[in-house]
Design a protein around this motif. Structure first.
Motif: not given
Length: 263
Positions: A181-186, A190-198, A219-224
């Motif tokens: 998974e790489t997307g829909a992060y915020n 921090p504990d349930i979705h990974m940022h790209p570095e993670e 789907f657009d599921l975050s604000l990035h």
């Protein structure tokens, strides 16, 4: 392998077709008229899918488990492999119990010479206000064949970054391909979705070779910004000299020798 959207992937393994996280509805939502709407149609219609040897489910959120899709698919699916409790939802939707196999973490099944193991993830579950965490969530290890012909694939499902990736890598790595998974992060999740570095670190932890970023593009599921996940993971992978694969929706990918992304 063919990417059909978000985390929905169609794979041909040992002669049989397998589908992950099937969502073909217009919205990832309990409502047909509201909620996150698809930015593209699936590259193949639901009724055009081949007979499926199996469906692999990671958890019960709407962007990974769609009731309308499951009800159409059920007659052409041999087996549904899912975490504990998710199979009960399928049965409530009319899927025959003898088509469902439920797993706790580190449990697995063998189907037609393929080995599937449900592995830990750091996420949560639920489809309403009163059923939070009543079902399990999981990542999956897929192993096809033996010896020099063996292929290993890791499917992250939804997860935050945690030390479980290293444990998975130690027990099952290295992997030919990781679907991470790489997307829909915020920053607030921090504990349930990974940022790209993670996401990149998770790939390294499980001892992956080719990295395939998923959980984006539908789907657009975050604000990035829409393209930010791929811009960031592309730069990070290049700096770490990690081979990145990012086929367009519906494009064929050879799991054994995937074509690298060039843009």
């Amino acid at each position: 392998l063919y990417r059909l959207g978000h985390s929905t992937l169609l794979m041909k393994l040992r002669g049989g077709w397998w589908l992950t996280a099937p969502v073909f509805s217009e919205r990832a939502s309990p409502l047909s008229f509201a909620g996150p709407k698809r930015f593209h149609a699936p590259p193949i219609a639901l009724d055009e899918l081949p007979a499926l040897r199996g469906v692999l489910l990671s958890h019960d959120h709407y962007d990974h488990l769609d009731r309308a899709t499951i009800r159409v698919l059920a007659p052409k699916v041999g087996v549904f492999l899912c975490p504990l409790g998710v199979g009960d939802r399928l049965m409530a939707w009319g899927v025959p119990a003898d088509k469902i196999v439920q797993h706790d973490w580190w449990q697995g099944s063998e189907v037609d010479g393929l080995r599937f193991t449900a592995t830990p993830a750091q996420h949560f579950s639920g489809r309403g206000l009163s059923d939070g965490n009543s079902t399990l969530w999981a990542s999956w290890v897929l192993i096809a064949g033996q010896g020099a012909d063996q292929v290993r694939v890791f499917f992250s499902g939804d997860t935050g970054y945690f030390d479980g990736f290293k444990a998975i890598g130690e027990r099952f790595g290295p992997f030919d391909l990781t679907l991470i998974e790489t997307g829909a992060y915020n920053a607030d999740w921090p504990d349930i979705h990974m940022h790209p570095e993670e996401s990149l670190q998770a790939h390294l932890d499980v001892k992956g070779r080719h990295l395939f970023p998923i959980h984006n593009g539908t789907f657009d599921l975050s604000l990035h910004p829409w393209v930010e996940p791929f811009e960031r993971i592309t730069a990070l992978a290049a700096a770490a000299q990690v081979p990145l694969v990012a086929p367009i929706m519906g494009e064929r990918l050879d799991i054994r020798a995937p074509a690298l992304s060039t843009h």
